[in-house]
Structures are given as C-alpha cells and as structure tokens.
Enzyme design. Structure first.
Site, PDB file in Angstrom:
ATOM      1  N   ASP A  58      17.720  35.249  40.450  1.00 58.71           N
ATOM      2  CA  ASP A  58      17.455  36.005  41.679  1.00 58.71           C
ATOM      3  C   ASP A  58      18.198  37.328  41.590  1.00 58.71           C
ATOM      4  O   ASP A  58      19.396  37.354  41.303  1.00 58.71           O
ATOM      5  CB  ASP A  58      17.883  35.217  42.919  1.00 58.71           C
ATOM      6  CG  ASP A  58      17.224  35.792  44.167  1.00 58.71           C
ATOM      7  OD1 ASP A  58      16.037  36.170  44.082  1.00 58.71           O
ATOM      8  OD2 ASP A  58      17.877  35.874  45.212  1.00 58.71           O
ATOM      9  N   GLY A  68       9.678  46.667  38.060  1.00 56.01           N
ATOM     10  CA  GLY A  68      10.264  46.753  39.399  1.00 56.01           C
ATOM     11  C   GLY A  68      10.854  48.121  39.697  1.00 56.01           C
ATOM     12  O   GLY A  68      10.203  49.166  39.514  1.00 56.01           O
ATOM     13  N   HIS A 113      22.749  44.170  35.013  1.00 57.13           N
ATOM     14  CA  HIS A 113      23.110  43.007  35.828  1.00 57.13           C
ATOM     15  C   HIS A 113      22.642  41.713  35.177  1.00 57.13           C
ATOM     16  O   HIS A 113      23.369  40.752  35.059  1.00 57.13           O
ATOM     17  CB  HIS A 113      22.495  43.188  37.215  1.00 57.13           C
ATOM     18  CG  HIS A 113      21.013  43.495  37.198  1.00 57.13           C
ATOM     19  ND1 HIS A 113      20.468  44.453  36.382  1.00 57.13           N
ATOM     20  CD2 HIS A 113      19.969  42.935  37.859  1.00 57.13           C
ATOM     21  CE1 HIS A 113      19.154  44.484  36.563  1.00 57.13           C
ATOM     22  NE2 HIS A 113      18.831  43.575  37.448  1.00 57.13           N
TER      23      HIS A 113
HETATM   24  P1  ITT Z   1      10.813  35.524  40.656  1.00 57.66           P
HETATM   25  O1  ITT Z   1      11.439  35.251  42.000  1.00 57.66           O
HETATM   26  O2  ITT Z   1       9.570  34.735  40.409  1.00 57.66           O
HETATM   27  O3  ITT Z   1      11.788  35.410  39.529  1.00 57.66           O
HETATM   28  P2  ITT Z   1      10.650  38.240  41.632  1.00 57.66           P
HETATM   29  O4  ITT Z   1      10.136  39.491  41.004  1.00 57.66           O
HETATM   30  O5  ITT Z   1      10.171  37.922  43.017  1.00 57.66           O
HETATM   31  O6  ITT Z   1      10.312  37.049  40.617  1.00 57.66           O
HETATM   32  P3  ITT Z   1      13.375  38.598  42.581  1.00 57.66           P
HETATM   33  O7  ITT Z   1      13.087  38.067  43.940  1.00 57.66           O
HETATM   34  O8  ITT Z   1      14.642  38.198  41.939  1.00 57.66           O
HETATM   35  O9  ITT Z   1      12.196  38.201  41.567  1.00 57.66           O
HETATM   36  O10 ITT Z   1      13.290  40.159  42.503  1.00 57.66           O
HETATM   37  C1  ITT Z   1      13.581  40.969  43.588  1.00 57.66           C
HETATM   38  C2  ITT Z   1      12.950  42.307  43.366  1.00 57.66           C
HETATM   39  O11 ITT Z   1      13.815  43.076  42.533  1.00 57.66           O
HETATM   40  C3  ITT Z   1      11.587  42.327  42.734  1.00 57.66           C
HETATM   41  O12 ITT Z   1      10.842  43.338  43.397  1.00 57.66           O
HETATM   42  C4  ITT Z   1      11.856  42.694  41.291  1.00 57.66           C
HETATM   43  O13 ITT Z   1      10.786  43.428  40.715  1.00 57.66           O
HETATM   44  C5  ITT Z   1      13.092  43.547  41.420  1.00 57.66           C
HETATM   45  N1  ITT Z   1      13.971  43.428  40.260  1.00 57.66           N
HETATM   46  C6  ITT Z   1      14.655  42.325  39.871  1.00 57.66           C
HETATM   47  N2  ITT Z   1      15.320  42.562  38.736  1.00 57.66           N
HETATM   48  C7  ITT Z   1      15.056  43.833  38.402  1.00 57.66           C
HETATM   49  C8  ITT Z   1      15.406  44.656  37.334  1.00 57.66           C
HETATM   50  O14 ITT Z   1      16.165  44.215  36.332  1.00 57.66           O
HETATM   51  N3  ITT Z   1      14.941  45.910  37.302  1.00 57.66           N
HETATM   52  C9  ITT Z   1      14.149  46.374  38.292  1.00 57.66           C
HETATM   53  N4  ITT Z   1      13.745  45.667  39.333  1.00 57.66           N
HETATM   54  C10 ITT Z   1      14.182  44.390  39.394  1.00 57.66           C
END
Ligand code: ITT
Length: 214
Positions: free
Chosen positions: A62, A174, A199
């Site tokens: 997460d 993302g 991270h």
């Molecule tokens: P899962 O829960 O299925 O793993 P998710 O994309 O919904 O997929 P998160 O809730 O952890 O995962 O992600 C929160 C948001 O942050 C989501 O919009 C991601 O694209 C973004 N995010 C997470 N890690 C990132 C990274 O390393 N670089 C850029 N954006 C990231």
C-alpha cells in the site's frame, strides 16, 4: 511461492526487478481497502484478506503520495484521487503552493498464516483490541492463527522525500511524472534507479533482509 498482491503492473515490475530471483508472482486480487489515515492498517488488513484468498504467503503493497503543504493530501486516498482528479490536476493544485515538498510512502505487509514476531501496535490496534475483548486473558491473540483478525502480519515501511513538479518523463506509473527526487522525476528514472532510492525499494530492502532469515 510468495505472492505479490496487487492490481498494479507498475508495482509488480518494481518488486520483480528488486527481488530478481523469480521468488514472487503476482496475485491480481483487489482486496477491500479500509478507510484509514495511515497506510499500515490498510496494508495489514489487506494482507489478511489476501492470505485467506491465496492460502500461501502474501505481500500486500500500500503506497501513497503525501504533499506537505496540503497536510499529507492525497496520502491514503492517492488511488481515488488519481482516478478522479488525475495527476495533471494534482499538479495544478500544487503549482501555486510556495512549498511543494512531498514524500512517497510505501508499507509492505507480509502474512503467511504462521506465528512470528508480528509488528507491534498501532498497526492493527482495532483488530487486536477486538481479539483481546473476545479472546483469553493472555496475549496469545498476537501469535495464534485462529481467525483472520488475529493472523500475525509483519510490516515494512519505506519513505522517499521529493517535490511536486510539472509532469516530466514517460517511465514509471501513477504519480511518477510529477514527483521529482534529486533532479529527475521518478518517470525519468529506470526501474533499477527508482528502486535504489524509492519508498518501495526501501521497503523491499527491509523485507528482503528479514525474509532471507525466515
Ligand atoms: P493495488 O492496491 O492493487 O496494489 P493501487 O494502484 O490501487 O494498486 P495503492 O492504493 O497502493 O495501489 O496506490 C495508491 C496510488 O498511488 C495509486 O494511484 C498508485 O498509482 C499510486 N502510486 C503508488 N506507488 C507509486 C509509485 O511508486 N509511483 C507513483 N505512483 C504510485
């Protein structure tokens, strides 16, 4: 086999690149994310749900983007904000801030249904309080593997500071194009380079060290 639980191909690519040895495979499982202000409880609950689904060792990942001058927004709501506002408009919100410092945070939660030294509170205070209220007097709720609520979960956290900039770069996923660390955005870095500072890379490093001894 260790299952990396995510619907996000970008996260999986980074985990596979970091762990290299083919020791993880994806479990494309959209676990129900609880509403919480911190990543830890969300990941811990997700890991229990995912373990119940998979029946084999799982890691839930997460992550979120925390903009300092916006009190950590979008934080645990990063996914929702990316889907609704989109990163271009997050940049527009941040553009007028005097201070555009931000950080990415990642919490990995590991669960394999076995007893081990689980992460201490406040990771899943609610779950353990509930277990304590219904369970025996001793603290066996922490190590016993009786219900989903008492399954031990181990957390690994990673953090990277940076700042919000106008979108640059074609890589990553993302929020990567609007997050600058050093003089590059994450979207301008290779997967290996991002893993070396990110991270997720830091959380994976802690996990890999612990897992090697397990
Ligand atoms: P899962 O829960 O299925 O793993 P998710 O994309 O919904 O997929 P998160 O809730 O952890 O995962 O992600 C929160 C948001 O942050 C989501 O919009 C991601 O694209 C973004 N995010 C997470 N890690 C990132 C990274 O390393 N670089 C850029 N954006 C990231």
């Amino acid at each position: 086999m260790l299952r990396y639980v995510t619907t996000n191909a970008g996260k999986l690519r980074e985990a596979e690149s970091y762990l290299r040895d083919g020791s993880v495979s994806q479990l494309d499982f959209d676990y129900p994310e609880i509403q919480a202000d911190e990543l830890g409880p969300i990941a811990a609950r997700g890991a229990r749900e995912a373990y119940r689904e998979a029946g084999e060792p799982v890691i839930v990942d997460d992550a979120g983007l925390f903009i300092e001058a916006l009190d950590g927004f979008p934080g645990p709501y990063s996914s929702y904000v990316e889907e609704t506002l989109g990163i271009e408009r997050v940049w527009h919100v941040a553009r007028d801030l005097d201070d555009r410092r931000a950080a990415f945070r990642c919490t990995l939660a590991y669960c394999d249904g076995e007893s081990f030294a689980a992460s201490p509170d406040p990771v899943d205070r609610g779950d353990r309080a509930a277990a304590a209220a219904t369970g025996p007097e001793d603290d066996s709720s922490v190590s016993r593997n009786t219900t989903d609520e008492t399954l031990p979960v181990k957390l690994f956290e990673g953090y990277v500071p940076g700042r919000i900039v106008a979108p640059r770069g074609d890589g990553g996923f993302g929020y990567d194009p609007i997050f600058e660390h050093g003089d590059e955005t994450f979207a301008e870095m290779s997967t290996e380079r991002k893993n070396a500072v990110s991270h997720r890379g830091r959380a994976l490093e802690k996990f890999a060290e612990w897992y090697a001894d397990r």
